[in-house]
Each structure stands twice: as structure tokens, then as C-alpha cells.
Design an enzyme around this catalytic site. Sequence first.
Site, mmCIF file in Angstrom:
data_model
loop_
_atom_site.group_PDB
_atom_site.id
_atom_site.type_symbol
_atom_site.label_atom_id
_atom_site.label_comp_id
_atom_site.label_asym_id
_atom_site.label_seq_id
_atom_site.Cartn_x
_atom_site.Cartn_y
_atom_site.Cartn_z
ATOM 1 N N LEU B 64 10.752 -43.538 113.014
ATOM 2 C CA LEU B 64 9.614 -43.137 112.187
ATOM 3 C C LEU B 64 9.887 -43.458 110.719
ATOM 4 C CD1 LEU B 64 9.002 -39.737 113.976
ATOM 5 C CD2 LEU B 64 7.889 -41.931 114.429
ATOM 6 N N ARG B 65 11.149 -43.827 110.426
ATOM 7 C CA ARG B 65 11.564 -44.313 109.105
ATOM 8 C C ARG B 65 11.587 -43.267 108.015
ATOM 9 N NH1 ARG B 65 14.410 -48.505 110.812
ATOM 10 N NH2 ARG B 65 13.215 -50.398 111.267
ATOM 11 N N ASP B 306 11.689 -48.871 121.695
ATOM 12 C CA ASP B 306 12.671 -49.189 120.657
ATOM 13 C C ASP B 306 11.953 -49.589 119.364
ATOM 14 O OD1 ASP B 306 15.219 -49.200 119.701
ATOM 15 O OD2 ASP B 306 15.609 -51.295 120.193
#
Lengths: 315, 424
Positions: B64-65, B306
Site C-alpha cells: 500500500l506504500r 504481489d
Amino acid sequence: MENPQLNQHGELRHLLSIEGLPAGIVRHILDTAESFVAVAEREVKKVPLLRGKAIFNLFFENSTRTRTTFEIAAKRLSADVVNLNIGASSQSKGETLLDTVDNLAAMQADMFIVRHGQSGASHLIARHVAPHIHVINAGDGRHAHPTQGLLDMFTIRRYKQDFTRLRVAIVGDVLHSRVARSEIHALNVLGVPEIRVIAPKTLLPAEVEQMGVHVYHDMIKGLKDVDAVIMLRLQNERMRGALLPSAHEYYKYYGFTKDKLAHAKPDAIVMHPGPMNRGIEIESGVADGGQSVILPQVTFGIAVRMAVMSILAGS
Amino acid sequence: MKIWIKNGRLIDPKNGIDAQLDVFIAAGKIVAVGPAPAGFQANRTLDASGLIVCPGLVDLSARLREPGFEHKATLESEMDAAVAGGVTSLVCPPDTDPPLDEPGLVEMLKHRAKSLNLARVYPLGALTQKLEGERLTEMAELQDAGCIAFSQADAPLVDTLALLRALQYAATFDFSVWLRPQDTFLAKDGVAHDGEVASRLGLPAIPVCAETIALAKIIDLARVAGAKVHLCRLSSRAGMLLVKQAKAEGLPLTCDVSAHHVHLSEMDIGYFDTNCHMVPPLRSQRDREALCEGLRDGTIDAICSDHAPVDDDAKIRPFGESEAGATGLELLLPLTLKWADRSGVPLVQALARITSCPAAVLGVDAGHLTPGQRADLCLFDPNRYWRVERDSLRSQGKNTPFLGLELAGKVRYTLVDGHVVYEG
């Protein structure tokens, strides 16, 4: 998959790799180079084919010889040449590769000659530039050095004429060599029936046989009855990182000595893309001997690069 | 809110159902499957004619960064992408900046995710502090904060003794440890599979033995420590066979594969397509086929997206300098359907790999549609083709090798806790 080097008419738009080039184009480059060899022998070594064109030598990696031969070739075609050693400037300031290219394109560049440490860098630039700009790969990482491959073919043709009867050996650090990859593709395209690579297992890429070569680990066996031997440069740094134990041992088993040369055909030619490491991969007696065509390779390199530039500019 | 989903083809892998059945939802839960419960008055009816109704997807790896990489993607953008892809539960790896190695960070992430009211987020805690592979994190406290398991993400854990200790410590609390098998030295500087393509393109390579040696080590240490281990992103035939053997021995192992590795091989790199720069690398066609076989026979438990949104700047570079990864949340379902179609796997079995099986890996009660269960569902049109384009993706990451391709399987509704959170 679409070949990014050709335009919709199948003409050469960029020269990025020998891989995927039709034999006709390769022969056309070699034939064109023949006519430029004659230019070099004239008193006035210039032709006006690229007059008014701006050619940028874009070198992200250091090189003297390749950059110089490109520069001479461009000047003999009457182009304006700008040399840039980017390694030391923009990239170290954080500018991206394509930002650098955009800036130079804004200076009305017609052609980029690119050397870069990363495989695929020229492909990236070629995909990015406007349609009228041509890109020549002057060496990208371990991938390709197509003008070197072509000038080696030109040299072989000069001395051996018919490619379809030859046995050619490439000796040394194939794993890290863009030159070797370009030569292997070129020799295959031109129909050389037997291409050998000679190296210890640590210096060969995986599944190298898939590229159409025979693998030898014993140099004497590998050189038996070959018509041409192409030596590869061995970087000193290969002694680190467990690829080779020492320069001494490498020279003993893979250094090109007169004794080993005796196993090739008596009229075999000896080639090296330079710069040479005398006493590491090649003995001076071989490098400077009667079978060596190493200096003619350099001379022909200018004609071949002139040929490539003039063909690209004409497409 | 009462919802009646009618006329759909219900596929519920865990319960072995593939039939024309209606679903009834009330107060966030499934109250009935089949005939309506007595007196059921729907506030909303979803017409699922021509659609497949299945459990919401469970994705075992989606970055989700946040925190730290908001220029690549934000929680908002990626949670949006998740529900647009039918994903209602997702696991996020700890490779944020800073890494998820402190309870406060995990609580913050859980809280932020929860306030969006979209998919459920299951964070993986860092196995070692700062993911440096040396000192253990406070695993028990991280679990209290909401971590579902512990992982080293793609960061190296070179010290074998540290790995053994980490497994032993995790096993003390019965936590599972998620590891991507890759030997640090053998993979050093590599960006592509050590085979024909990397040799031809002159790309630094990662051999298959980088995976198998790491697997052999992990399997042995897991046996010694008695630890539950989940193996992330298998890439090779040899690796798959090692896992098969270890599972046959009865070790508590599970494993997954990325949807990209089910469909792509080294050949897809073509002329240096950085969208095919993946971790682990795309391997040979033979490896790809073996992974599909492993999925079919159950050696590989789950397919994950991924998901790795990468900004354009990090992709428009020479291959070796580009950032690895591909956006995947919105492609997980269509790529799974494509695999099912191509290999003749029944849909009920294929959907298990992205619903009930990954839920079992996680050990959470999700991925099925038993009455009483939280109503997390995905309704999709299996025959509707859509073109993968920058504008058709909600994820901030547009980096996918499938750009420009048409894929079958379009999500029409996604429900979480009985609320429609996505309509397409």
C-alpha cells in the site's frame, strides 16, 4: 515482437544490436563501409553526406577509442560533433538519463551515439526520442556493441572473404562482454557455420549455447583449425569476486601465446577489440605478429561507423 | 441494511458450492444462501444475472506504500484499487519506510485503513528491526497491535543463526513467519532469471539455485524450530518440487505464487521491458508450467497479486536500474480466471486459490460464504472483457506487463461487511 531498430519500411532507424537484423542490412553496411575505406585513403578525407547534421557523442561511461573513432567518422561525413562525458556531470547531479537526452534533443540533435553502463540503455533512449532522431548504441552494459561487431565482420571479410566456410573462436570473458554478444549474433547472421567460445566456466553466461556457439574450456582444443581468433579484454576487477584466482593462472590457460596460436590454421587472423592487456590475455608476440589484424580493425572501425551513420541519416 | 443478491451463480469453494443460488445479507452478515429466510425484506436487491457471486478475494501480498512511499501510491488509491479488483482482505508486507517494526506504526496503519471502510488490511510485522536481519522485533507486541504474521519482505537475512532464532522465537508464540526464499549472495546484483534471455540481453542474473538453496535452508530451520512458515513467491520448478517434498513430510508449510509468474516467463522481457522486472525474476517457460502444475495439485496454496505500484520515473530507466514490481490488485481476479481457462481448472477450484486457501494460510475466518459469516463478497462478470489501460486502473501504479491487453472478468460489485463498497 516488433524490432525497435527498423522503421515501418524495414529500414534501419537505429542501430542498437545486431540481434534481429536481417542479413541484407548487415551486408549493406559492410558494402557501404568498403567505399568509405577509399575515402580515408584520399588526401581530403571528407564527404559532405552529413553536412549540417548535429551528432552527439553521449558517453555515460569512459571511453577514448570508441568515442574518438565515432568522432572522426562523423567529421569525415562533415557532421557537427559534440562530445559529452556525462559520467562526470549531469548524472552525478541526479538528472535522469531521459532528462539528459531531452535536453540535448532540444538542442536540435539529429543523432545520438550512446555508451552506457546499463544493458538496454540505448533501447530506452531509442524508444523515447522523436522520430527524426537516430540512436547508435556504442556499448550498453554487457548487452551489445554493434559497431564493434560489424567492424570485426568487416575485418574478417577483408581477410577471409566467404563467411560460410569459416571457423571462428572468441576467447575470454564472454560473460561480461557486449562485444562478444554482438560478434556472436553477427557471425550467425552472416552464416558462419562454426562459432566457438573459449573460457573458464566462471566467465560464460548461462545457456550460452542457445546463442549458437560451441563451448570450449580447453583453449588448445578450441583453437584447433580455426580461421579467426577474437580475443576479449579481461578487466582486472575480475580477479576480485571469485571469478578467477589470478592473472598469472589466467594467462597460463587462456592467454594467447604463440604456442597456442600454432594450433589454429596457419593463415588464421588474430583480432582484439582493444584496449589490450598485454601479458594478461595476449602475448605481445601474437598481438604484434604477422597474423595480427588488430590495427587494421581500428582503421576499418572508422569506415564502418561512417557507413552506419550515413545509412541511418538516409532512412 | 438488508441485501438480496439474486439470480447469480454462487461459487463458494470452501463449501464446495457451484450453483444458481441467491444470497441474503443482514446486519453485515450472510443470513442465508438459497431460499429467502422467512420475512426477509431487502432494502436493496442486486441483480446478479450472468454474474458469479463468490467470497471476497484474499490477497496475500499487496503493498500500500504507506508510510514512506506516498509518491508511488497512497492508502486511499490502493484500497480503492483493492475493492475494484474484488479484494476484500489483503496482507501488506512490512517493507514500508520506516518498516513495520514498531506497534505504533502498525496501529496507525490499521487505523487509517479501517477509517476508509474498504478492504480489511492484515499487516505483516517486520521479523527483524528495520528489516536489517540482525535483531528481533517485539513480535508479541506487534501481534497485539494487529500483525498477522512476521516477515523479512524482500530484505536479506544473511545470518543463518539469526534466522533460526527468529523462527524459534516466533514458534514460541505460535506466530507464523513469511519468507521469500532467495540466497543473498547468489542473487547479488541480479535482475533477471539466469537463462537464455538474461544471457542474450547481458542482464545480471539470478540463478534458480538462489531459490532452492534458500528453500532448503528455511525448510531445515523450520523443522528444527518447529515453526509455521509461509513461503512467498515461488518462481521455479525446482523450488516447487522442494516444497512438495517438505509438505509430503508433514511440515507446517504453505506457499504462494504471484499471478504474474503464472502467466509470464523470461521471454516476456522482450527488449528490456521494465514492467517485466519482477522480484523474484520471471523464469523459464518450464518453470512457469511447473508453477501452474503446483497450483493445480495444491503444492502451491494461493495466488497473490504481489501488488507493487511503482511510479513511472522509477520504471522509465535502463532495466537494471528500474524498480522491480508490478501493480496487481485489479488483475488478480482476471489473471486467475485466465489461468483456470487456459489449464482447464474448474472455476470452483481456481477461485479457492484466491479466497478460501489464502484465508487458511492467514488463519482468519474469511474467504467463504457460510451463513453467519461476515458478508465480504465479490460479484463479477466472467465473460466481460476489459482492456488494461492506464485509465482503467484505479491503482496509482500503472506498471503492468499486461497494459494494452484484454482480460476477461470484470468486477461489478464488491461488498465488505454487507456494504457495497464498489460498483463497476
